[in-house]
Design a protein around this motif. Structure first.
Motif, PDB file in Angstrom:
ATOM      1  N   SER A   2      38.513  50.572  25.513  1.00  0.00           N
ATOM      2  CA  SER A   2      38.859  49.378  24.749  1.00  0.00           C
ATOM      3  C   SER A   2      40.197  49.477  24.019  1.00  0.00           C
ATOM      4  N   LYS A   3      40.943  50.551  24.275  1.00  0.00           N
ATOM      5  CA  LYS A   3      42.234  50.707  23.574  1.00  0.00           C
ATOM      6  C   LYS A   3      43.213  49.609  24.011  1.00  0.00           C
ATOM      7  N   LEU A   4      43.314  49.428  25.320  1.00  0.00           N
ATOM      8  CA  LEU A   4      44.236  48.445  25.892  1.00  0.00           C
ATOM      9  C   LEU A   4      43.650  47.984  27.220  1.00  0.00           C
ATOM     10  N   THR A   5      43.688  46.689  27.475  1.00  0.00           N
ATOM     11  CA  THR A   5      43.291  46.197  28.793  1.00  0.00           C
ATOM     12  C   THR A   5      44.549  46.003  29.622  1.00  0.00           C
ATOM     13  N   LEU A   6      44.657  46.792  30.695  1.00  0.00           N
ATOM     14  CA  LEU A   6      45.805  46.690  31.601  1.00  0.00           C
ATOM     15  C   LEU A   6      45.361  45.902  32.827  1.00  0.00           C
ATOM     16  N   THR A   7      45.874  44.696  32.965  1.00  0.00           N
ATOM     17  CA  THR A   7      45.495  43.874  34.123  1.00  0.00           C
ATOM     18  C   THR A   7      46.583  43.937  35.180  1.00  0.00           C
ATOM     19  N   MET A   8      46.184  44.404  36.352  1.00  0.00           N
ATOM     20  CA  MET A   8      47.105  44.488  37.480  1.00  0.00           C
ATOM     21  C   MET A   8      46.968  43.175  38.269  1.00  0.00           C
ATOM     22  N   CYS A   9      48.024  42.421  38.349  1.00  0.00           N
ATOM     23  CA  CYS A   9      47.980  41.178  39.122  1.00  0.00           C
ATOM     24  C   CYS A   9      48.457  41.475  40.538  1.00  0.00           C
ATOM     25  N   VAL A  10      47.524  41.529  41.447  1.00  0.00           N
ATOM     26  CA  VAL A  10      47.824  41.890  42.833  1.00  0.00           C
ATOM     27  C   VAL A  10      47.325  40.763  43.737  1.00  0.00           C
ATOM     28  N   ASN A  11      48.210  40.249  44.568  1.00  0.00           N
ATOM     29  CA  ASN A  11      47.960  39.012  45.309  1.00  0.00           C
ATOM     30  C   ASN A  11      47.585  37.899  44.333  1.00  0.00           C
ATOM     31  N   TYR A  12      48.364  37.844  43.265  1.00  0.00           N
ATOM     32  CA  TYR A  12      48.155  36.846  42.221  1.00  0.00           C
ATOM     33  C   TYR A  12      49.202  35.726  42.330  1.00  0.00           C
ATOM     34  N   GLY A  13      48.740  34.496  42.152  1.00  0.00           N
ATOM     35  CA  GLY A  13      49.620  33.339  42.047  1.00  0.00           C
ATOM     36  C   GLY A  13      48.942  32.378  41.089  1.00  0.00           C
ATOM     37  N   SER A  14      49.689  31.888  40.123  1.00  0.00           N
ATOM     38  CA  SER A  14      49.059  31.071  39.093  1.00  0.00           C
ATOM     39  C   SER A  14      48.587  29.718  39.635  1.00  0.00           C
ATOM     40  N   ARG A  15      49.387  29.089  40.487  1.00  0.00           N
ATOM     41  CA  ARG A  15      48.944  27.805  41.062  1.00  0.00           C
ATOM     42  C   ARG A  15      47.675  28.006  41.885  1.00  0.00           C
ATOM     43  N   GLN A  16      47.618  29.112  42.610  1.00  0.00           N
ATOM     44  CA  GLN A  16      46.430  29.394  43.420  1.00  0.00           C
ATOM     45  C   GLN A  16      45.215  29.622  42.511  1.00  0.00           C
ATOM     46  N   GLU A  17      45.441  30.324  41.397  1.00  0.00           N
ATOM     47  CA  GLU A  17      44.350  30.567  40.455  1.00  0.00           C
ATOM     48  C   GLU A  17      43.813  29.240  39.900  1.00  0.00           C
ATOM     49  N   ILE A  18      44.747  28.328  39.600  1.00  0.00           N
ATOM     50  CA  ILE A  18      44.337  27.038  39.031  1.00  0.00           C
ATOM     51  C   ILE A  18      43.593  26.207  40.084  1.00  0.00           C
ATOM     52  N   ILE A  19      44.123  26.187  41.296  1.00  0.00           N
ATOM     53  CA  ILE A  19      43.474  25.343  42.329  1.00  0.00           C
ATOM     54  C   ILE A  19      42.112  25.931  42.722  1.00  0.00           C
ATOM     55  N   ASP A  20      42.005  27.257  42.747  1.00  0.00           N
ATOM     56  CA  ASP A  20      40.701  27.881  43.033  1.00  0.00           C
ATOM     57  C   ASP A  20      39.681  27.494  41.956  1.00  0.00           C
ATOM     58  N   ALA A  21      40.135  27.486  40.704  1.00  0.00           N
ATOM     59  CA  ALA A  21      39.239  27.127  39.593  1.00  0.00           C
ATOM     60  C   ALA A  21      38.829  25.657  39.697  1.00  0.00           C
ATOM     61  N   VAL A  22      39.792  24.801  40.034  1.00  0.00           N
ATOM     62  CA  VAL A  22      39.506  23.361  40.173  1.00  0.00           C
ATOM     63  C   VAL A  22      38.458  23.151  41.279  1.00  0.00           C
ATOM     64  N   ASN A  23      38.638  23.858  42.377  1.00  0.00           N
ATOM     65  CA  ASN A  23      37.682  23.715  43.480  1.00  0.00           C
ATOM     66  C   ASN A  23      36.284  24.195  43.081  1.00  0.00           C
ATOM     67  N   GLN A  24      36.246  25.285  42.313  1.00  0.00           N
ATOM     68  CA  GLN A  24      34.943  25.780  41.846  1.00  0.00           C
ATOM     69  C   GLN A  24      34.257  24.732  40.948  1.00  0.00           C
ATOM     70  N   LEU A  25      35.029  24.160  40.021  1.00  0.00           N
ATOM     71  CA  LEU A  25      34.452  23.163  39.111  1.00  0.00           C
ATOM     72  C   LEU A  25      34.046  21.895  39.873  1.00  0.00           C
ATOM     73  N   ALA A  26      34.848  21.527  40.870  1.00  0.00           N
ATOM     74  CA  ALA A  26      34.497  20.341  41.676  1.00  0.00           C
ATOM     75  C   ALA A  26      33.160  20.575  42.376  1.00  0.00           C
TER      76      ALA A  26
ATOM     77  N   LEU B 109      37.774  25.233  32.502  1.00  0.00           N
ATOM     78  CA  LEU B 109      38.732  25.567  33.559  1.00  0.00           C
ATOM     79  C   LEU B 109      39.143  27.040  33.432  1.00  0.00           C
ATOM     80  N   GLU B 110      39.436  27.465  32.203  1.00  0.00           N
ATOM     81  CA  GLU B 110      39.857  28.857  31.976  1.00  0.00           C
ATOM     82  C   GLU B 110      38.772  29.841  32.400  1.00  0.00           C
ATOM     83  N   ARG B 111      37.538  29.480  32.156  1.00  0.00           N
ATOM     84  CA  ARG B 111      36.427  30.382  32.525  1.00  0.00           C
ATOM     85  C   ARG B 111      36.327  30.578  34.035  1.00  0.00           C
ATOM     86  N   ALA B 112      36.873  29.629  34.785  1.00  0.00           N
ATOM     87  CA  ALA B 112      36.822  29.734  36.250  1.00  0.00           C
ATOM     88  C   ALA B 112      38.037  30.486  36.824  1.00  0.00           C
TER      89      ALA B 112
END
Ligand code: IPE
Ligand code: IPE
Ligand code: MG
Length: 262
Positions: free
Chosen positions: A140-164, A182-185
């Motif tokens: 719990s000292k530090l959360t290091l998030t590695m963004c690998v094959n990450y794209g923000s638009r893709q993350e948003i559209i994936d979340a939108v599709n899940q909510l739909a 939306l953020e939770r998705a």
């Protein structure tokens, strides 16, 4: 870099920061490896190799500064456009770095997580990321998030599709979806909003990184190419951040005293 704990690293003294709080969440676009290498007559791959120590040093510096979340851009959904050799190298390299550094990061109390699209990402990479997540999940000292094959638009559209899909099942009501839902998705749902967004190598663009999460981030562009970057660059950016006035759209009326003699 050696096995010493981060605070024991010699020769680098943390500056006195400004009056504002240290950023809770720092996001970094680790850019400039290829240009750094080519300028030295080396191949782009040599540039990526030279970036490993920069990352380790920046993690140590983040811990020293009291940052809670450090999110780094390692491979974007657009980086598949690169040569097959470079893509192949980067996939293998992500596996190698995780294997080589996870015990050290674990000893520092770092929790490793990953954000990105599983689709298309090599199984060897997701397997290694999953293993690093499991190994470090209690830290719990530090959360290091590695963004690998990450794209923000893709993350948003994936979340939108899940909510739909949830709307279609009657679990959610159309017209009443909230920002939180939306953020939770998001696949990076476990990180809070970005406070400080840093990009190395002089480029001044976002390149599809954490668009939603950086709505009110402070931006710092550092000319240093990633392989030459270290914790002092991070601290300079934090220092800059702690002297900024974050208003989030609000305003305070403070007229300066007028010179009556004029
Ligand atoms: C960042 O450095 C690393 C990745 C994108 C994987 P680059 O490879 O983008 O280096 P430049 O920007 O071409 O110099
Ligand atoms: C962003 O850098 C992606 C990573 C650092 C992983 P790029 O080098 O891919 O971005 P552009 O092409 O300069 O916008
Ligand atoms: Mg680049």
């Amino acid at each position: 870099m050696n096995e010493m704990t981060p605070v024991e690293m010699p020769g680098k003294t943390k500056p006195k920061f400004g009056s504002g709080p240290v950023p809770k969440h720092v996001a970094i676009v680790m850019d400039g490896n290829g240009r750094w290498a080519n300028a030295r007559g080396l191949t782009r791959i040599e540039g990526h190799k030279a970036g490993e120590l920069a990352l380790l040093d920046v993690v140590a510096g983040a811990i020293e500064a009291g940052v809670e979340y450090l999110t780094v851009f390692a491979f974007s959904t657009e980086n598949w456009k690169r040569s097959p050799e470079e893509v192949r190298f980067l996939m293998g390299y992500n596996v190698e770095v995780l294997r080589r550094r996870r015990d050290q990061l674990n000893a520092w109390g770092v929790r490793i997580r990953w954000a990105g699209r599983p689709k298309r990402l090599w199984r060897s990479v997701t397997r290694e990321l999953d293993a690093a997540e499991v190994l470090t999940q209690k830290n719990s000292k530090l959360t290091l998030t590695m963004c690998v094959n990450y794209g923000s638009r893709q993350e948003i559209i994936d979340a939108v599709n899940q909510l739909a899909g949830e709307v279609a099942l009657g679990k959610l009501k159309a017209g009443q979806i909230t920002e939180r839902q939306l953020e939770r998705a998001f696949n990076s749902s476990f990180v809070p909003d970005v406070d400080l967004f840093i990009r190395s190598s002089g480029e001044q663009r976002i390149s599809n990184f954490l668009l939603w999460q950086s709505a009110y981030a402070e931006l710092v562009f550092d000319d240093t190419p990633w392989p030459d970057f270290d914790r002092r660059n991070l601290w300079n950016a934090i220092s800059d951040f702690t002297n900024r006035d974050r208003r989030f759209g609000a305003a305070v009326d403070k007229p300066a005293k007028r010179n009556r003699a004029k």
